[in-house]
Design a protein around this motif. Structure first.
Motif, PDB file in Angstrom:
ATOM      1  N   VAL A   1       7.483 -12.768  -7.547  1.00 59.71           N
ATOM      2  CA  VAL A   1       6.954 -11.477  -7.093  1.00 59.71           C
ATOM      3  C   VAL A   1       8.024 -10.391  -7.189  1.00 59.71           C
ATOM      4  N   ALA A   2       9.234 -10.730  -6.827  1.00 60.63           N
ATOM      5  CA  ALA A   2      10.324  -9.754  -6.919  1.00 60.63           C
ATOM      6  C   ALA A   2      10.498  -9.282  -8.358  1.00 60.63           C
ATOM      7  N   ALA A   3      10.357 -10.204  -9.303  1.00 62.11           N
ATOM      8  CA  ALA A   3      10.487  -9.845 -10.720  1.00 62.11           C
ATOM      9  C   ALA A   3       9.335  -8.957 -11.170  1.00 62.11           C
ATOM     10  N   ARG A   4       8.112  -9.249 -10.694  1.00 63.28           N
ATOM     11  CA  ARG A   4       6.950  -8.449 -11.090  1.00 63.28           C
ATOM     12  C   ARG A   4       7.058  -7.021 -10.554  1.00 63.28           C
ATOM     13  N   LYS A   5       7.620  -6.891  -9.369  1.00 71.12           N
ATOM     14  CA  LYS A   5       7.784  -5.562  -8.776  1.00 71.12           C
ATOM     15  C   LYS A   5       8.656  -4.663  -9.647  1.00 71.12           C
ATOM     16  N   GLU A   6       9.601  -5.272 -10.341  1.00 65.43           N
ATOM     17  CA  GLU A   6      10.506  -4.509 -11.197  1.00 65.43           C
ATOM     18  C   GLU A   6       9.801  -4.003 -12.452  1.00 65.43           C
ATOM     19  N   ILE A   7       8.709  -4.680 -12.816  1.00 66.97           N
ATOM     20  CA  ILE A   7       7.994  -4.346 -14.056  1.00 66.97           C
ATOM     21  C   ILE A   7       6.815  -3.410 -13.802  1.00 66.97           C
ATOM     22  N   VAL A   8       6.032  -3.727 -12.748  1.00 65.80           N
ATOM     23  CA  VAL A   8       4.836  -2.943 -12.429  1.00 65.80           C
ATOM     24  C   VAL A   8       4.935  -2.438 -10.986  1.00 65.80           C
TER      25      VAL A   8
ATOM     26  N   GLN B   1       1.326  -8.520  -3.589  1.00 66.12           N
ATOM     27  CA  GLN B   1       0.295  -9.378  -4.187  1.00 66.12           C
ATOM     28  C   GLN B   1      -1.105  -8.983  -3.748  1.00 66.12           C
ATOM     29  N   ILE B   2      -1.219  -8.410  -2.565  1.00 68.06           N
ATOM     30  CA  ILE B   2      -2.526  -7.994  -2.057  1.00 68.06           C
ATOM     31  C   ILE B   2      -3.003  -6.749  -2.797  1.00 68.06           C
ATOM     32  N   VAL B   3      -2.096  -5.811  -2.995  1.00 68.48           N
ATOM     33  CA  VAL B   3      -2.423  -4.615  -3.780  1.00 68.48           C
ATOM     34  C   VAL B   3      -2.751  -5.029  -5.216  1.00 68.48           C
ATOM     35  N   GLU B   4      -1.990  -5.973  -5.741  1.00 64.17           N
ATOM     36  CA  GLU B   4      -2.238  -6.475  -7.091  1.00 64.17           C
ATOM     37  C   GLU B   4      -3.613  -7.138  -7.171  1.00 64.17           C
ATOM     38  N   ALA B   5      -3.973  -7.886  -6.140  1.00 64.39           N
ATOM     39  CA  ALA B   5      -5.292  -8.535  -6.104  1.00 64.39           C
ATOM     40  C   ALA B   5      -6.408  -7.507  -6.190  1.00 64.39           C
TER      41      ALA B   5
END
Length: 260
Positions: free
Chosen positions: A15-22, A125-129
């Motif tokens: 999740v930390a990595a995804r935050k850096e991308i999106v 992850q909730i916002v992503e959902a």
């Protein structure tokens, strides 16, 4: 370290990595973010529906590869036509072989409530959902502190989504349940040993307040299981491997539901 510990540790890094991308702003700008969620509670509790929450799951840590050929859009459309009350889509890639694209594909062909089944450890992850069209999310008590589960439930509620709280025992139920939850799922699988018994649902049934829709998860493989669990007040029945282990999950779901 249990398999659950490994999954949660990896999930936090992921999740930390995804935050850096999106960014959160990027997620909120996606078209599906403004979609009005479908009420899973209403669909699952409806006496005119099957109560079946059919899952799309390619693999698991306990079973290994379950189905490596099924196409999620075909299965999602087939589940809808079979009469499921909701669909569960695994979005964990490392341990379950799923992705957020799987949920997007299911959303594009099915109007039923869809749950993002993953290990939620961050509000992101909730916002992503919400941004990929999920109607409700899974919060696993074993992965969270009571404060975290209640905080994440409030985040989901504020986004218009419902919450399925998953518990394994009385201690988790009493510590994590709150009025922000919508459905309470009793997992019949011990996440530490991965042994399964529907007796767990029976034991915890009377402890679940009536305002929540009761859902039994894992180990449900026949109609008799469901008939028995209905006596204990269960309205929802999460079924994954029983359908996915066949060559045609949609057909298996249709035949199963036709017997209810």
């Amino acid at each position: 370290m249990t398999i659950l510990d490994k999954i949660v540790a990896h999930k936090k890094i992921e999740v930390a990595a995804r935050k850096e991308i999106v960014s959160l702003a990027d997620l909120q700008a996606r078209p599906l973010f403004d979609k009005e969620p479908v009420s899973a509670k209403a669909w699952i509790a409806s006496p005119n529906k099957s109560g079946i929450i059919a899952e799309f799951k390619r693999q698991s840590p306990s079973k290994g590869l379950i189905n490596g050929t099924a196409k999620v859009s075909d299965v999602a459309e087939g589940y809808f036509k079979a009469g499921v009350s909701a669909m569960s889509v695994l979005t964990d890639q490392e341990f379950f072989g799923g992705t957020v694209d799987d949920l997007l594909a299911a959303r594009s062909v099915s109007p039923v409530p869809i749950i993002r089944k993953d290990f939620i450890v961050d509000e992101y992850q909730i916002v992503e959902a919400k941004s990929i069209g999920a109607d409700f999310i899974l919060l696993i008590a074993s992965c969270l502190t009571p404060e975290e589960s209640k905080k994440y439930a409030e985040v989901a509620r504020n986004l218009g989504m419902q919450i399925l709280l998953e518990v394994h025992n009385q201690e988790e139920l009493e510590a994590h349940v709150c009025d922000k939850m919508d459905l309470i799922g009793v997992n019949n699988r011990n996440l530490k040993t991965f042994e399964v018994s529907i007796e767990n649902s029976k034991i915890l049934a009377e402890l679940i307040p009536n305002e929540f829709v009761k859902v039994s998860e894992s180990g449900i493989s026949n109609i008799e299981n469901i008939k028995e669990l209905k006596k204990y007040g269960y309205k929802g029945f999460l079924i994954g491997e029983n359908f996915m282990k066949t060559n045609n999950p949609s057909k298996a779901a249709k035949e199963f539901i036709s017997q209810l």
